[in-house]
Structures are given as C-alpha cells and as structure tokens.
Design an enzyme around this catalytic site. Sequence first.
Site, short mmCIF file in Angstrom:
data_model
loop_
_atom_site.label_atom_id
_atom_site.label_comp_id
_atom_site.label_asym_id
_atom_site.label_seq_id
_atom_site.Cartn_x
_atom_site.Cartn_y
_atom_site.Cartn_z
N GLY A 291 5.85 -11.97 30.34
CA GLY A 291 6.72 -11.46 31.84
C GLY A 291 5.31 -12.03 33.04
O GLY A 291 4.69 -11.13 32.47
N ALA A 292 5.83 -12.16 33.98
CA ALA A 292 4.62 -11.59 35.42
C ALA A 292 5.41 -10.85 36.25
O ALA A 292 5.45 -11.63 37.23
CB ALA A 292 4.84 -13.34 35.73
N GLY A 293 5.39 -10.23 35.94
CA GLY A 293 5.44 -8.96 37.11
C GLY A 293 3.87 -8.77 37.05
O GLY A 293 3.40 -9.37 37.00
N GLY B 83 1.90 -6.12 35.79
CA GLY B 83 1.22 -5.90 35.37
C GLY B 83 0.93 -7.87 34.08
O GLY B 83 -0.58 -8.19 33.55
N ALA C 17 13.21 -15.65 27.89
CA ALA C 17 13.04 -14.91 26.01
C ALA C 17 14.16 -14.96 25.50
O ALA C 17 14.68 -14.15 26.11
CB ALA C 17 11.45 -14.91 25.57
N CYS D 107 11.47 6.45 36.79
CA CYS D 107 10.76 5.75 37.82
C CYS D 107 12.09 6.07 38.97
O CYS D 107 13.01 6.34 39.68
CB CYS D 107 10.78 4.36 38.13
SG CYS D 107 10.25 3.81 39.80
N GLY E 43 1.80 1.65 39.51
CA GLY E 43 0.41 0.91 39.01
C GLY E 43 -0.47 0.92 38.96
O GLY E 43 -1.11 0.17 38.21
N CYS F 22 -0.01 6.74 43.78
CA CYS F 22 1.34 6.38 44.48
C CYS F 22 1.19 6.88 46.24
O CYS F 22 0.87 7.81 46.35
CB CYS F 22 2.18 7.42 43.56
SG CYS F 22 4.46 7.28 44.54
N LYS G 14 1.12 2.29 53.17
CA LYS G 14 1.29 1.14 52.90
C LYS G 14 1.41 -0.06 52.98
O LYS G 14 1.70 -1.15 52.46
CB LYS G 14 3.34 2.23 52.50
CG LYS G 14 4.10 1.20 51.75
CD LYS G 14 4.31 1.38 50.65
CE LYS G 14 4.96 0.22 48.95
NZ LYS G 14 6.37 1.49 49.15
#
Length: 423
Positions: A8-10, A12, A78, A160, A321, A354, A389
């Site tokens: 995964g490459a988001g 995180g 995957a 979320c 985050g 946030c 932001k």
Amino acid sequence: MAKIVVLGAGLGGVIAAYEIRNAARREDEVVVINEYDFYQFVPSNPWVIVGWRERKDIVVDLVKPMKKKKIDFIVGKAAKVDPEAKCVRMEDGSSVDYDYLVISTGPELAFDEIEGLGPHGGHTQSVCHIDHATAGYAAFEELCADPGPVIVGAVQGASCYGPAYETAMIIETELRKRKVRDKVPMTFVTSEPYVGHLGLGGVGDTKGLLESEMRERHINWICNAKVKRVEADKMIVEEMNEDGTLKKEHELPMKFSMMLPAFRGIPAVRDVEGLSNPRGFILTDKHQRNPKYPEIFGIGVCIAIPPVEQTPVPVGVPKTGFMIESMVTATAENLGEILRGKEPTHEATWNAICIADFGDGGVAFVAQPQIPPRNVNWSMAGGWVHTAKIAFEKYFLKKIKSGKSETFYENAALSILKTHKLK
C-alpha cells in the site's frame, strides 16, 4: 539481507517506505506494492468535488521518488496475503516473497452495505478517492445548473468524519459564491451521537463550534442516523433514540449527496485467521506487530482499533495523519532494531491533529492522546485554518515528490500548540 515489503502506498505506506529505507541496513531490500503508480493527497478531495482543485494538482507520480530512494516499486493489485508462505499473492498470478511485511493498504470502501450508496451504481458521491471526487465535480456542476436539496454526511459504521464536515461547508461556500445557495436546502446526516463527536468523543468544543457553524450556514442535521437506503431522488434515514430504538424515519429529498461509507479491510487481508478481525482490520500489538505473525506490521487506517465508547449507532475511530505518522515512525524504528538483532522498543503516540477547511474558515483541533482522557484537548475556529490547510497541502505534496520523510504532523501540532500557548 532482509526483504521488507510495504503493501500500500497511501499516506502511511509512502512515508513508511521512506523511513524504513532510512532505518534498514544498506544491504536490506525495500519493496512497495501498490495498485496504482501514484500517490493522491486525499485531504484535498473535498476541494476537487467543487472544482477548486484538479486531479493533476493533488496526484504525485511515485516512480521517480521511489527510484531515487532505491526502493523497488511494483504496480499491481494484491489478491491475498499468505502469512504461512510469507508472500503476497498478486492478481496476475505472481507472488512477492518477504521477510517482513508492513500492511498499509488503507480500507475497502463498503458502499455495498447500503442499498443505493456510492458512486458506482449508487446515487451518492464520495471524496475517498480522486476518481470519485472528479466524478462528483461533474455531478456538482449539474446541481449548480439545476439547484435542489443536498445531503452530506457519514453512514453507520463510518470511521472518518472530518471530510464530511469539510465537504458540507465547502459546498455551502461555493453555492454562495455562485449565488444559488438560496435554492439549495442542506442536511447533514451522521451516525455520530452529536455534531462534532468525530468518532473521538469530541475534542475541545468541537460540538459547540460545529453546531454554531451549521446554524450560521443554515444546514440542518440528523444525528444517531442509520441510512436505510438511497434512491435517485431521496434518502431514507432512520433516526435512533439513545437506547438504539427507532425515534423517527426521515424521507429526505435529494438532488446531490456525498456520504462517507463504512470501512473494512481489503479482500487481500480479510479472513486470514490471526491476522485480521472479523471486519478485516489488521490486529497489532503496541509495537505495531501482529501477535500471531510478528514479522507482519500494520499501520494506518487498515489496523483494528475499538470504538471510543458505545453509541446508539456504530461509530468508528478515525486514524488521523498525526496518528498514522507516529505508527510509521514506530514501525520503521522497530524494524531497524529487529534487523540488528534487538527487541523492538518503539510505540506510537496516537495523538491527533486535524485541520478542517470550511472554504472560508475552518476548525482545527489537537488531541493528545487521540482517545480520551487527554493531556491536551483543544479546538479553535478561524479563517487561519483555511490558509493553514492550503499551506499544508503544498508542503506535504512537495515532501512526497522529493522522497523525504519527516515528522510533519508532529511539527505542525507543536507549532499550533506553541502559537496558542498550549504546549
């Protein structure tokens, strides 16, 4: 030599790959597997849905930064993680072996759990992916050309909530700019027990701040809400009492809607005994390792965290985050120790920061730790949040492109606390 695979490459996964490359030994191999060849800055998608950003503004090609960091990058989906064989089986029939695996897949979006929900065959839009947001922008333009009722919010089981509030406020701001706000009744529908709960039991005065913002903008709200089904022109919502019994059923007219879905683990990690819970989220200990398979780590939205409190309608805990960044750093440092024959000692702090933009203002909050009781429990509204932001987006995308990793969220939180004399 050890082979470390990041799945995964988001948010995180990308920074995990960068930090693990720094923490690992020179001879160790770091590999990233991702379905796409790009990183998307998901926090900007509420801007995309109203046309304030385009795809090119928030998407980063990952091939160059990965190559620069000497990280192997495999683009593909995957099919299944096989912990016994210590490999990731791919949809194309190939497999990727590992000595250590870091699962950072993010969630699967469970639109299918509610009839008529979602952008694919359903009747609601989404800001969970850049493709959803760009499709949502086309629908938003249709709304502006032929105004009607708007519903924004988060369904039962969602974990979320910030992007739902952002999207509602940003849409309201853009409708005012286009001089059609008076033709668009707006309703915020949420599974939260009260406005500003955020899956965190509230932070500071988020309840008061967000309720006030809703009143100022003439946005009605329904809390303790279960979305029963969505049709082309209406949403059927059950409002529940505190004891979980039905209080009232609402039939809300709808011309445009953006609803955040519930999350679950992706199919590649679901139903693997000892690896994930019944919902498919990765089980981890205090060092981010899976108890049954200690060579597997979990970070970000894909890990299992129990709810903060029992609520009439299921409400999940967000992984912000700041919290994800802390998990990444702990994982990278622990891997560095393990590779050198030591026991892992690092733990994530699970703090939250946030910055929720409302188009012409916003709300920021800092929670240390994220789950109550807290040492810091602070929130504040103001025009500076909108500016912050924008600066945050620009700075973070620059870091992803450059292949650099640093504790950005932690630095931002400390800066805010210092500015407001809360450190």
